[in-house]
Design a protein around this motif. Structure first.
Motif, PDB file in Angstrom:
ATOM      1  N   TYR A 167       1.023  -1.532  -0.091  1.00 18.14           N
ATOM      2  CA  TYR A 167      -0.241   0.204  -0.170  1.00 18.14           C
ATOM      3  C   TYR A 167       1.206   1.156   0.184  1.00 18.14           C
ATOM      4  O   TYR A 167       2.427   1.311   0.578  1.00 18.14           O
ATOM      5  CB  TYR A 167      -1.024  -0.293   0.768  1.00 18.14           C
ATOM      6  CG  TYR A 167      -1.905  -1.053   0.928  1.00 18.14           C
ATOM      7  CD1 TYR A 167      -1.257  -2.067   2.013  1.00 18.14           C
ATOM      8  CD2 TYR A 167      -2.877  -0.851   0.328  1.00 18.14           C
ATOM      9  CE1 TYR A 167      -2.532  -3.084   2.478  1.00 18.14           C
ATOM     10  CE2 TYR A 167      -3.366  -2.224   0.778  1.00 18.14           C
ATOM     11  CZ  TYR A 167      -3.602  -3.603   1.438  1.00 18.14           C
ATOM     12  OH  TYR A 167      -4.870  -4.627   1.839  1.00 18.14           O
ATOM     13  N   LEU A 168       0.452   2.147  -0.259  1.00 21.72           N
ATOM     14  CA  LEU A 168       0.471   4.031  -0.409  1.00 21.72           C
ATOM     15  C   LEU A 168      -0.306   4.537  -0.105  1.00 21.72           C
ATOM     16  O   LEU A 168      -1.156   5.176  -0.691  1.00 21.72           O
ATOM     17  CB  LEU A 168       1.441   4.023  -1.848  1.00 21.72           C
ATOM     18  CG  LEU A 168       1.983   5.620  -1.254  1.00 21.72           C
ATOM     19  CD1 LEU A 168       3.346   5.511  -0.258  1.00 21.72           C
ATOM     20  CD2 LEU A 168       2.961   5.663  -2.992  1.00 21.72           C
ATOM     21  N   GLN A 169      -0.404   5.231   1.557  1.00 22.54           N
ATOM     22  CA  GLN A 169      -1.246   6.062   2.067  1.00 22.54           C
ATOM     23  C   GLN A 169      -0.043   7.244   1.548  1.00 22.54           C
ATOM     24  O   GLN A 169       0.561   7.595   1.866  1.00 22.54           O
ATOM     25  CB  GLN A 169      -1.250   5.874   3.466  1.00 22.54           C
ATOM     26  CG  GLN A 169      -2.437   7.057   3.808  1.00 22.54           C
ATOM     27  CD  GLN A 169      -3.327   6.966   2.871  1.00 22.54           C
ATOM     28  OE1 GLN A 169      -4.290   5.473   3.392  1.00 22.54           O
ATOM     29  NE2 GLN A 169      -4.388   8.022   2.917  1.00 22.54           N
ATOM     30  N   MET A 170      -1.058   8.889   0.783  1.00 22.51           N
ATOM     31  CA  MET A 170      -0.254   9.125   0.833  1.00 22.51           C
ATOM     32  C   MET A 170      -1.733  10.995   0.252  1.00 22.51           C
ATOM     33  O   MET A 170      -2.157  10.900   0.575  1.00 22.51           O
ATOM     34  CB  MET A 170      -0.513   9.407  -1.353  1.00 22.51           C
ATOM     35  CG  MET A 170      -0.115   8.413  -1.826  1.00 22.51           C
ATOM     36  SD  MET A 170       0.270   8.896  -3.856  1.00 22.51           S
ATOM     37  CE  MET A 170      -1.215   8.133  -4.629  1.00 22.51           C
ATOM     38  N   ASN A 171      -1.559  11.517   1.680  1.00 22.44           N
ATOM     39  CA  ASN A 171      -2.133  12.678   2.323  1.00 22.44           C
ATOM     40  C   ASN A 171      -1.336  13.852   1.529  1.00 22.44           C
ATOM     41  O   ASN A 171       0.166  13.629   1.039  1.00 22.44           O
ATOM     42  CB  ASN A 171      -2.083  12.303   3.544  1.00 22.44           C
ATOM     43  CG  ASN A 171      -2.458  11.365   3.814  1.00 22.44           C
ATOM     44  OD1 ASN A 171      -3.451  10.997   3.863  1.00 22.44           O
ATOM     45  ND2 ASN A 171      -1.772  11.225   5.674  1.00 22.44           N
ATOM     46  N   SER A 172      -1.678  15.248   2.132  1.00 21.82           N
ATOM     47  CA  SER A 172      -1.298  16.033   1.747  1.00 21.82           C
ATOM     48  C   SER A 172      -1.185  16.285   0.563  1.00 21.82           C
ATOM     49  O   SER A 172      -0.009  16.788   0.268  1.00 21.82           O
ATOM     50  CB  SER A 172      -0.443  16.780   2.613  1.00 21.82           C
ATOM     51  OG  SER A 172      -0.752  16.833   4.222  1.00 21.82           O
ATOM     52  N   LEU A 173      -1.641  15.956  -0.465  1.00 21.59           N
ATOM     53  CA  LEU A 173      -1.406  16.122  -1.354  1.00 21.59           C
ATOM     54  C   LEU A 173      -0.982  16.997  -2.701  1.00 21.59           C
ATOM     55  O   LEU A 173      -1.843  17.907  -2.667  1.00 21.59           O
ATOM     56  CB  LEU A 173      -1.944  14.880  -3.045  1.00 21.59           C
ATOM     57  CG  LEU A 173      -1.908  13.476  -2.523  1.00 21.59           C
ATOM     58  CD1 LEU A 173      -3.078  12.554  -2.759  1.00 21.59           C
ATOM     59  CD2 LEU A 173      -0.667  12.254  -3.317  1.00 21.59           C
ATOM     60  N   LYS A 174      -0.069  16.442  -3.474  1.00 22.17           N
ATOM     61  CA  LYS A 174       0.457  18.351  -3.755  1.00 22.17           C
ATOM     62  C   LYS A 174      -0.158  18.170  -6.039  1.00 22.17           C
ATOM     63  O   LYS A 174       0.228  17.279  -6.062  1.00 22.17           O
ATOM     64  CB  LYS A 174       1.541  19.029  -3.691  1.00 22.17           C
ATOM     65  CG  LYS A 174       2.274  18.993  -2.095  1.00 22.17           C
ATOM     66  CD  LYS A 174       3.672  19.230  -1.906  1.00 22.17           C
ATOM     67  CE  LYS A 174       4.278  19.334  -0.758  1.00 22.17           C
ATOM     68  NZ  LYS A 174       5.271  19.658  -0.754  1.00 22.17           N
ATOM     69  N   PRO A 175       0.285  19.114  -6.595  1.00 24.10           N
ATOM     70  CA  PRO A 175       0.357  19.166  -7.877  1.00 24.10           C
ATOM     71  C   PRO A 175       1.369  18.441  -8.714  1.00 24.10           C
ATOM     72  O   PRO A 175       1.050  17.708  -9.469  1.00 24.10           O
ATOM     73  CB  PRO A 175       0.248  20.594  -8.608  1.00 24.10           C
ATOM     74  CG  PRO A 175      -0.666  21.155  -7.330  1.00 24.10           C
ATOM     75  CD  PRO A 175      -0.162  20.836  -5.958  1.00 24.10           C
TER      76      PRO A 175
END
Length: 125
Positions: free
Chosen positions: A79-87
């Protein structure tokens, strides 16, 4: 032979979250390292995060504190939990795996030869 199948990509606004999954099939007992790399149009594939079979992790500086890599060994899933994503996180994300190579789990794409087909992540501002 090991097959890797990614899922979970999509489109999200900046600041949002996504969770990517990678299911491994086949001779998974041979896997020591698993990880996520990404490639944006016109750019080289770059390492995002890797994890070894003992759970030790390595992250790219650009995602530290925002992304978390984890694995469920019983389900052979990464898994890869991605938070606070940016452009700038917009890219095709690839799952990768390899057996033990004597040098841990590097964040160098040329060290890996098992790849999934990728899942697209698009982050809008």
């Amino acid at each position: 032979q090991v097959q890797l199948v990614e899922s979970g990509g999509g489109s999200v606004q900046a600041g949002g979250s996504l969770r990517l999954s990678c299911a491994a099939f086949g001779y998974t007992y041979s896997i020591f390292c698993m990880g996520w790399f990404r490639q944006a149009p016109g750019k080289e594939r770059e390492g995002v995060a890797v994890i070894d079979s003992d759970g030790s992790t390595t992250y790219a500086d650009s995602v530290k504190g925002r992304f978390t890599i984890s694995q469920d060994n019983a389900k052979n899933t990464l898994y890869l939990q991605m938070n606070s994503l940016k452009p700038e996180d917009t890219a095709m994300y690839y799952c990768t795996a390899r057996p033990y190579g004597g040098d841990g789990c590097p964040l160098r794409s040329y060290e890996y030869y098992l790849w999934g087909k990728g899942t697209q992540v698009a982050v809008s501002s």
